[in-house]
Design an enzyme around this catalytic site. Structure first.
Site, PDB file in Angstrom:
ATOM      1  N   LYS A 112      83.727  38.998  79.052  1.00 23.70           N
ATOM      2  CA  LYS A 112      82.400  38.847  78.547  1.00 23.70           C
ATOM      3  C   LYS A 112      81.778  40.177  77.926  1.00 23.70           C
ATOM      4  O   LYS A 112      81.300  40.068  76.969  1.00 23.70           O
ATOM      5  CB  LYS A 112      81.463  38.151  79.748  1.00 23.70           C
ATOM      6  CG  LYS A 112      79.898  38.367  79.421  1.00 23.70           C
ATOM      7  CD  LYS A 112      79.512  37.033  78.394  1.00 23.70           C
ATOM      8  CE  LYS A 112      77.948  37.175  78.038  1.00 23.70           C
ATOM      9  NZ  LYS A 112      77.668  36.014  77.348  1.00 23.70           N
ATOM     10  N   LYS A 139      71.111  44.790  78.792  1.00 24.08           N
ATOM     11  CA  LYS A 139      71.529  44.808  80.301  1.00 24.08           C
ATOM     12  C   LYS A 139      73.061  44.884  80.273  1.00 24.08           C
ATOM     13  O   LYS A 139      73.928  45.309  80.858  1.00 24.08           O
ATOM     14  CB  LYS A 139      71.216  43.857  81.043  1.00 24.08           C
ATOM     15  CG  LYS A 139      71.642  43.551  82.430  1.00 24.08           C
ATOM     16  CD  LYS A 139      72.786  42.514  82.510  1.00 24.08           C
ATOM     17  CE  LYS A 139      72.008  41.123  82.080  1.00 24.08           C
ATOM     18  NZ  LYS A 139      73.282  40.009  81.949  1.00 24.08           N
TER      19      LYS A 139
END
Length: 233
Positions: A59, A127
């Protein structure tokens, strides 16, 4: 006899609404057979990385590639607009050549239209990139594209864009009036600089006095902090 696995997703808000997300699974396919019907209920594709944490790493790889593509199309739009050529036609050129990307196809038209509604929030992408940069430090490697993108995302968050869609990245290339109309406030960045010379981003990197941002137009904010966005000229 319990088994846990990581399973980040990609596909954005619309993929979640449509139940067509892509799942990135940190386990072997046989390990998730018991919950496969659940996974299938909100996804159209599933990729299996046969180790714990493998899904998370994959990811992050996706996010690293995405942000570099976003900076690429933002640079291209700025170059087209400042050169006086049709930016929509330029995006068609990208779409029909190797310079195009998923980001330029789906996000660039929104940027061009001034549509900054979130499909994926700026603060969430920041983030993710921060996590990737921490991982790169653990591996003792450098990700210059991700570092540049993080700097831009961090700046966008500081001036009020944290809850915008990620396509708002292109606002950093626009005139101050355009940014203000979109709800951004460049004075917030100056206030942050006044609080200390060592600007520490949420990625954990201390950029020190020579914190350099990338956008295309140079300006010295003082204390060696060099930005390339042209609003402060």
């Amino acid at each position: 006899d319990k088994h846990a696995f990581d399973c980040p997703v990609t596909g954005g808000e619309q993929g979640a609404i449509d139940g067509t997300l892509t799942l990135i699974v940190g386990a072997a396919e046989k390990d998730v057979e018991g919950v496969l019907p659940v996974l299938e209920s909100f996804s159209s594709r599933r990729f299996y990385f046969d180790q714990p944490g493998g899904g998370q790493t994959a990811k992050l790889c996706n996010q690293v590639s995405l942000v570099s593509c976003m900076v690429g199309y933002a640079d291209a739009l700025a170059l087209a607009q400042q050169s006086g050529i049709d930016p929509e036609l330029m995006l068609e050129v990208l779409a029909n050549g190797t310079g195009g990307s998923g980001a330029s196809r789906t996000l660039a038209p929104k940027s061009l239209a001034g549509d900054y509604k979130p499909g994926f929030l700026v603060e969430h992408l920041r983030k993710d990139v921060a996590l990737a940069l921490r991982r790169s430090e653990d591996l003792d490697i450098t990700l210059p594209g991700a570092e540049t993108a993080f700097t831009l995302l961090d700046m966008l968050c500081q001036i009020g864009g944290s809850r915008m869609g990620t396509q708002a990245l292109t606002l950093l290339y626009q005139e101050e009036e355009t940014c203000k109309a979109a709800g951004l406030d460049w004075s917030l960045l100056d206030q942050g600089e006044d609080e200390g010379d060592g600007h520490e981003c949420s990625c954990g990197h201390d950029h020190g006095d020579g914190h350099e941002c990338c956008g295309g137009h140079h300006h010295d904010h003082g204390d060696g902090h060099e930005c390339h966005c042209h609003h402060h000229e």
